[in-house]
Write a protein that holds these residues in place. Sequence first.
Motif, PDB file in Angstrom:
ATOM      1  N   LEU A   1      38.804  46.647  34.963  1.00 47.82           N
ATOM      2  CA  LEU A   1      38.060  47.056  36.149  1.00 47.82           C
ATOM      3  C   LEU A   1      37.856  45.894  37.126  1.00 47.82           C
ATOM      4  N   PHE A   2      37.586  44.704  36.595  1.00 46.73           N
ATOM      5  CA  PHE A   2      37.407  43.537  37.471  1.00 46.73           C
ATOM      6  C   PHE A   2      38.691  43.230  38.234  1.00 46.73           C
ATOM      7  N   LEU A   3      39.824  43.241  37.525  1.00 46.07           N
ATOM      8  CA  LEU A   3      41.107  42.957  38.177  1.00 46.07           C
ATOM      9  C   LEU A   3      41.460  44.038  39.200  1.00 46.07           C
ATOM     10  N   ALA A   4      41.172  45.290  38.853  1.00 46.88           N
ATOM     11  CA  ALA A   4      41.408  46.380  39.806  1.00 46.88           C
ATOM     12  C   ALA A   4      40.558  46.175  41.052  1.00 46.88           C
ATOM     13  N   GLY A   5      39.292  45.774  40.849  1.00 45.93           N
ATOM     14  CA  GLY A   5      38.416  45.502  41.978  1.00 45.93           C
ATOM     15  C   GLY A   5      38.909  44.341  42.807  1.00 45.93           C
TER      16      GLY A   5
ATOM     17  N   PHE B   1      42.064  43.104  43.173  1.00 51.94           N
ATOM     18  CA  PHE B   1      43.248  43.440  43.964  1.00 51.94           C
ATOM     19  C   PHE B   1      42.948  44.514  45.004  1.00 51.94           C
ATOM     20  N   GLY B   2      42.017  45.406  44.687  1.00 47.89           N
ATOM     21  CA  GLY B   2      41.599  46.385  45.671  1.00 47.89           C
ATOM     22  C   GLY B   2      40.912  45.719  46.850  1.00 47.89           C
ATOM     23  N   GLY B   3      40.082  44.706  46.566  1.00 54.35           N
ATOM     24  CA  GLY B   3      39.415  43.966  47.626  1.00 54.35           C
ATOM     25  C   GLY B   3      40.394  43.195  48.487  1.00 54.35           C
TER      26      GLY B   3
ATOM     27  N   VAL C   1      34.909  39.262  45.267  1.00 58.94           N
ATOM     28  CA  VAL C   1      35.724  38.040  45.221  1.00 58.94           C
ATOM     29  C   VAL C   1      37.041  38.236  45.967  1.00 58.94           C
ATOM     30  N   GLY C   2      37.731  39.335  45.661  1.00 61.73           N
ATOM     31  CA  GLY C   2      39.029  39.589  46.277  1.00 61.73           C
ATOM     32  C   GLY C   2      38.951  39.761  47.781  1.00 61.73           C
TER      33      GLY C   2
END
Length: 227
Positions: A8-12, A14-16, A188-189
């Motif tokens: 979920l963090f990585l999805a968030g 890259f989504g950001g 962050v992203g």
Amino acid sequence: MSFELIFLFLAGFFGGVVNSIAGGGSFITFPALIFVGIPPIMANATNTFASCAGYMSGTYAFRKELAAHKDELLLIIVISLLGGVFGAQLNAGFKKIATKHQHASAIGGVLLLILLLGVSIYGGFFNAGLGIIILSYLALAGHTNINAMNGLKLLVSAAVSLIAIALFIYNDVIVWYEGTVLLCGTLVGGYMAANISRQLPQKQVRGGVIVISVATTLYFFFATYLA
């Protein structure tokens, strides 16, 4: 740390990144929430909650570009908030069922505001692809500086999301645990991508917008006609 949290963090993240550069990050974050077992209506609301952090951090990163448009920011925010209210109310209704020129004429200016209201209603209802639609609206309104356009896009997205989130909280459709993990990633992203894109030539940023827009169109085509 569990696989779900990392996922979920990585999805968030890259989504950001995608949201800051062009838009369409929800096509990463929304399916990620579905993948971990969140029902679609709640996933939509939770995605809006999580994406808002990336919009806000990206808006802050573009603050210098936004300063050049300070005279129009208040009106843009107000229209975006109104649209977010209407769109989120549409989303709440589904929950119950389930369980081109800057110097345009006065009439043209009014029509552009109505169009912005419509865009904002869509954003309050379903966040996915909102950034790309807003960029299209800004191009129609006569904006040409891609960094300023990205800043305005993120500002509108943040305003729409904030008002929609308030209504989603009232209707109890946000999944807080998964949403907060996703939010941290988008925060962050979104900030990192906005800072990097400010340093790039506008031609490269526009190229990125085109690539992401085409990818989003192809996604919809395959999901609708070939799935």
